[in-house]
Design a protein around this motif. Structure first.
Motif, PDB file in Angstrom:
ATOM      1  N   UNK A   1       2.693  53.567  98.128  1.00  0.00           N
ATOM      2  CA  UNK A   1       2.348  54.697  97.270  1.00  0.00           C
ATOM      3  C   UNK A   1       3.570  55.435  96.754  1.00  0.00           C
ATOM      4  N   UNK A   2       4.755  55.103  97.216  1.00  0.00           N
ATOM      5  CA  UNK A   2       5.958  55.807  96.806  1.00  0.00           C
ATOM      6  C   UNK A   2       6.505  55.282  95.491  1.00  0.00           C
TER       7      UNK A   2
ATOM      8  N   UNK B   1       9.059  37.793  96.864  1.00  0.00           N
ATOM      9  CA  UNK B   1       9.193  39.212  96.582  1.00  0.00           C
ATOM     10  C   UNK B   1       7.892  39.741  95.996  1.00  0.00           C
ATOM     11  N   UNK B   2       7.373  40.844  96.566  1.00  0.00           N
ATOM     12  CA  UNK B   2       6.137  41.471  96.096  1.00  0.00           C
ATOM     13  C   UNK B   2       6.515  42.533  95.061  1.00  0.00           C
ATOM     14  N   UNK B   3       6.035  42.357  93.849  1.00  0.00           N
ATOM     15  CA  UNK B   3       6.438  43.227  92.744  1.00  0.00           C
ATOM     16  C   UNK B   3       5.338  44.180  92.289  1.00  0.00           C
ATOM     17  N   UNK B   4       4.268  44.348  93.046  1.00  0.00           N
ATOM     18  CA  UNK B   4       3.193  45.277  92.678  1.00  0.00           C
ATOM     19  C   UNK B   4       2.819  46.130  93.875  1.00  0.00           C
ATOM     20  N   UNK B   5       1.914  47.084  93.633  1.00  0.00           N
ATOM     21  CA  UNK B   5       1.458  48.003  94.693  1.00  0.00           C
ATOM     22  C   UNK B   5       0.057  47.672  95.186  1.00  0.00           C
TER      23      UNK B   5
END
Length: 222
Positions: free
Chosen positions: A4-5, A59-63
Protein backbone atom coordinates in the motif's frame (compact mmCIF):
# COMPACT_ATOMS: atom_id res chain seq x y z
CA UNK A 1 6.18 0.32 3.42
CA UNK A 2 4.42 -2.76 1.94
CA UNK A 3 2.11 -3.02 -1.06
CA UNK A 4 0.00 0.00 0.00
CA UNK A 5 3.00 2.33 0.21
CA UNK A 6 4.56 4.50 -2.40
CA UNK A 7 6.34 2.68 -5.14
CA UNK A 8 10.09 3.06 -4.94
CA UNK A 9 12.22 2.24 -7.94
CA UNK A 10 15.00 -0.20 -7.11
CA UNK A 11 18.09 -0.88 -9.15
CA UNK A 12 18.46 -4.47 -10.25
CA UNK A 13 21.61 -6.37 -9.43
CA UNK A 14 24.04 -7.65 -12.03
CA UNK A 15 22.72 -11.21 -11.59
CA UNK A 16 18.95 -10.97 -10.83
CA UNK A 17 18.25 -14.64 -11.63
CA UNK A 18 21.12 -15.80 -9.43
CA UNK A 19 22.79 -17.74 -12.24
CA UNK A 20 26.11 -17.72 -10.43
CA UNK A 21 24.57 -19.86 -7.71
CA UNK A 22 22.74 -22.22 -10.07
CA UNK A 23 25.82 -22.77 -12.26
CA UNK A 24 28.15 -23.34 -9.30
CA UNK A 25 29.03 -27.05 -9.40
CA UNK A 26 31.03 -26.98 -6.16
CA UNK A 27 27.91 -26.83 -3.94
CA UNK A 28 27.01 -29.70 -1.64
CA UNK A 29 23.55 -30.19 -3.16
CA UNK A 30 24.87 -30.39 -6.72
CA UNK A 31 27.48 -33.00 -5.72
CA UNK A 32 24.87 -35.01 -3.81
CA UNK A 33 22.51 -35.12 -6.79
CA UNK A 34 25.36 -36.17 -9.08
CA UNK A 35 26.24 -39.07 -6.79
CA UNK A 36 22.62 -40.23 -6.79
CA UNK A 37 22.55 -40.47 -10.60
CA UNK A 38 21.24 -37.08 -11.61
CA UNK A 39 22.85 -35.12 -14.45
CA UNK A 40 22.33 -31.55 -15.69
CA UNK A 41 19.32 -31.38 -18.08
CA UNK A 42 17.47 -34.29 -16.42
CA UNK A 43 14.34 -33.90 -14.32
CA UNK A 44 14.03 -34.74 -10.61
CA UNK A 45 12.43 -37.94 -9.31
CA UNK A 46 12.60 -41.63 -10.15
CA UNK A 47 11.06 -41.16 -13.57
CA UNK A 48 13.05 -37.98 -14.19
CA UNK A 49 9.84 -36.09 -14.92
CA UNK A 50 10.33 -33.38 -12.24
CA UNK A 51 11.65 -29.85 -12.52
CA UNK A 52 14.74 -29.50 -14.61
CA UNK A 53 15.64 -26.01 -13.41
CA UNK A 54 15.66 -24.30 -10.04
CA UNK A 55 13.00 -21.80 -8.98
CA UNK A 56 13.72 -18.48 -10.60
CA UNK A 57 13.24 -15.01 -9.16
CA UNK A 58 10.78 -12.66 -10.84
CA UNK A 59 10.30 -9.00 -10.01
CA UNK A 60 6.73 -8.06 -8.97
CA UNK A 61 5.81 -4.76 -10.60
CA UNK A 62 2.21 -4.28 -9.34
CA UNK A 63 0.33 -3.93 -6.06
CA UNK A 64 -2.02 -6.90 -6.58
CA UNK A 65 -2.09 -9.88 -4.26
CA UNK A 66 0.12 -12.92 -4.76
CA UNK A 67 -1.13 -15.04 -7.62
CA UNK A 68 -3.56 -12.36 -8.82
CA UNK A 69 -3.48 -10.62 -12.19
CA UNK A 70 -5.62 -8.12 -14.06
CA UNK A 71 -7.76 -10.84 -15.61
CA UNK A 72 -8.93 -12.20 -12.21
CA UNK A 73 -9.56 -8.87 -10.44
CA UNK A 74 -12.62 -8.03 -12.59
CA UNK A 75 -14.41 -11.25 -11.58
CA UNK A 76 -14.77 -10.28 -7.89
CA UNK A 77 -18.06 -8.34 -8.33
CA UNK A 78 -19.63 -11.18 -10.22
CA UNK A 79 -18.87 -13.67 -7.43
CA UNK A 80 -20.28 -11.64 -4.52
CA UNK A 81 -23.62 -13.51 -4.56
CA UNK A 82 -21.91 -16.85 -4.09
CA UNK A 83 -19.79 -15.45 -1.31
CA UNK A 84 -22.82 -14.00 0.52
CA UNK A 85 -24.68 -17.31 0.20
CA UNK A 86 -21.71 -19.19 1.63
CA UNK A 87 -21.48 -16.74 4.51
CA UNK A 88 -25.20 -17.13 5.29
CA UNK A 89 -24.88 -20.93 5.35
CA UNK A 90 -21.94 -20.74 7.75
CA UNK A 91 -23.84 -18.37 10.06
CA UNK A 92 -26.89 -20.66 10.14
CA UNK A 93 -24.74 -23.67 10.99
CA UNK A 94 -23.03 -21.86 13.85
CA UNK A 95 -26.43 -20.74 15.26
CA UNK A 96 -27.77 -24.33 15.18
CA UNK A 97 -24.65 -25.74 16.83
CA UNK A 98 -24.76 -23.10 19.57
CA UNK A 99 -28.48 -23.81 20.20
CA UNK A 100 -27.89 -27.53 20.52
CA UNK A 101 -24.78 -27.15 22.59
CA UNK A 102 -26.13 -24.58 25.07
CA UNK A 103 -27.80 -26.36 28.06
CA UNK A 104 -30.77 -25.07 30.02
CA UNK A 105 -30.04 -22.02 32.24
CA UNK A 106 -31.49 -23.69 35.36
CA UNK A 107 -29.13 -26.65 35.04
CA UNK A 108 -26.23 -24.30 34.50
CA UNK A 109 -27.12 -22.37 37.67
CA UNK A 110 -27.44 -25.59 39.68
CA UNK A 111 -24.08 -26.83 38.44
CA UNK A 112 -22.46 -23.50 39.30
CA UNK A 113 -24.01 -23.56 42.78
CA UNK A 114 -22.82 -27.13 43.38
CA UNK A 115 -19.31 -26.17 42.24
CA UNK A 116 -19.31 -23.15 44.56
CA UNK A 117 -20.51 -25.28 47.49
CA UNK A 118 -17.78 -27.82 46.83
CA UNK A 119 -15.18 -25.08 46.72
CA UNK A 120 -16.48 -23.60 49.99
CA UNK A 121 -16.42 -27.00 51.71
CA UNK A 122 -12.93 -27.63 50.45
CA UNK A 123 -11.74 -24.25 51.68
CA UNK A 124 -13.40 -24.70 55.09
CA UNK A 125 -11.78 -28.12 55.43
CA UNK A 126 -8.38 -26.70 54.51
CA UNK A 127 -8.87 -23.86 57.01
CA UNK A 128 -9.77 -26.37 59.76
CA UNK A 129 -6.71 -28.45 58.95
CA UNK A 130 -4.55 -25.33 59.05
CA UNK A 131 -6.05 -24.32 62.43
CA UNK A 132 -5.36 -27.80 63.84
CA UNK A 133 -1.79 -27.67 62.56
CA UNK A 134 -1.30 -24.21 64.09
CA UNK A 135 -2.67 -25.39 67.46
CA UNK A 136 -0.39 -28.44 67.49
CA UNK A 137 2.61 -26.29 66.59
CA UNK A 138 1.69 -23.83 69.34
CA UNK A 139 1.42 -26.61 71.93
CA UNK A 140 4.74 -28.07 70.87
CA UNK A 141 6.36 -24.67 71.08
CA UNK A 142 4.95 -24.06 74.58
CA UNK A 143 6.21 -27.45 75.77
CA UNK A 144 9.62 -26.73 74.31
CA UNK A 145 9.76 -23.31 75.99
CA UNK A 146 8.78 -24.81 79.36
CA UNK A 147 11.41 -27.48 79.03
CA UNK A 148 14.09 -24.92 78.14
CA UNK A 149 13.11 -22.71 81.09
CA UNK A 150 13.27 -25.68 83.46
CA UNK A 151 16.70 -26.70 82.17
CA UNK A 152 17.97 -23.13 82.54
CA UNK A 153 16.64 -22.96 86.10
CA UNK A 154 18.31 -26.28 87.02
CA UNK A 155 21.61 -25.08 85.52
CA UNK A 156 21.43 -21.85 87.53
CA UNK A 157 20.74 -23.78 90.74
CA UNK A 158 23.64 -26.14 90.05
CA UNK A 159 25.98 -23.22 89.43
CA UNK A 160 24.79 -21.50 92.59
CA UNK A 161 25.28 -24.63 94.72
CA UNK A 162 28.78 -25.15 93.26
CA UNK A 163 29.65 -21.54 94.01
CA UNK A 164 28.42 -21.86 97.61
CA UNK A 165 30.41 -25.05 98.08
CA UNK A 166 33.54 -23.38 96.76
CA UNK A 167 33.04 -20.38 99.05
CA UNK A 168 32.45 -22.60 102.12
CA UNK A 169 35.50 -24.74 101.31
CA UNK A 170 37.64 -21.63 100.83
CA UNK A 171 36.47 -20.26 104.19
CA UNK A 172 37.24 -23.56 105.95
CA UNK A 173 40.66 -23.69 104.36
CA UNK A 174 41.37 -20.11 105.48
CA UNK A 175 40.37 -20.96 109.07
CA UNK A 176 42.50 -24.12 109.05
CA UNK A 177 45.45 -22.16 107.71
CA UNK A 178 45.05 -19.58 110.48
CA UNK A 179 44.92 -22.31 113.14
CA UNK A 180 47.94 -24.11 111.70
CA UNK A 181 50.18 -21.03 111.82
CA UNK A 182 53.47 -21.48 113.63
CA UNK A 183 53.87 -19.77 117.04
CA UNK A 184 55.20 -16.26 116.90
CA UNK A 185 58.94 -16.15 117.36
CA UNK A 186 60.34 -13.18 119.22
CA UNK A 187 62.36 -10.95 116.97
CA UNK A 188 64.92 -10.02 119.63
CA UNK A 189 65.44 -13.50 121.12
CA UNK A 190 69.14 -13.60 120.22
CA UNK A 191 69.69 -10.09 121.62
CA UNK A 192 67.86 -11.05 124.83
CA UNK A 193 70.11 -14.05 125.29
CA UNK A 194 73.15 -11.86 124.65
CA UNK A 195 72.04 -9.29 127.27
CA UNK A 196 71.27 -11.97 129.80
CA UNK A 197 74.68 -13.54 129.35
CA UNK A 198 76.26 -10.06 129.68
CA UNK A 199 74.43 -9.35 132.92
CA UNK A 200 75.46 -12.65 134.33
CA UNK A 201 79.07 -11.97 133.37
CA UNK A 202 79.15 -8.52 134.95
CA UNK A 203 77.82 -9.75 138.30
CA UNK A 204 81.10 -11.67 138.99
CA UNK A 205 79.07 -14.58 140.26
CA UNK A 206 80.90 -17.91 140.13
CA UNK A 207 77.77 -19.89 139.42
CA UNK A 208 76.77 -17.65 136.53
CA UNK A 209 80.31 -17.82 135.11
CA UNK A 210 80.25 -21.61 135.34
CA UNK A 211 76.87 -21.57 133.58
CA UNK A 212 78.23 -19.33 130.79
CA UNK A 213 81.39 -21.40 130.38
CA UNK A 214 79.50 -24.70 130.64
CA UNK A 215 81.40 -25.90 133.73
CA UNK A 216 79.53 -28.30 135.91
CA UNK A 217 79.32 -27.25 139.55
CA UNK A 218 81.50 -29.32 141.88
CA UNK A 219 79.88 -30.78 144.96
CA UNK A 220 81.69 -29.80 148.18
CA UNK A 221 83.08 -32.78 150.16
CA UNK A 222 82.28 -32.54 153.84
Amino acid sequence: MGLAGNKVKQRLSQDPNNLAWSNDQSKFGFKMLMKMGWAPGKGLGINEDGNQEHVKIRLKENTLGLGADKRTTDNWLGNTDAFSQLLADLNSRTAESSATASPEPEKVEEEEKSKKDKKKRKRSKEDDDEDDDKKEKKKKKEKKDKKEKKEKKEKKEKKKSKKEKKESSSENSDEAAKQQKAPVVLRNAARARFLRAKRMATQHNQESLNEILGIKPTSSIA
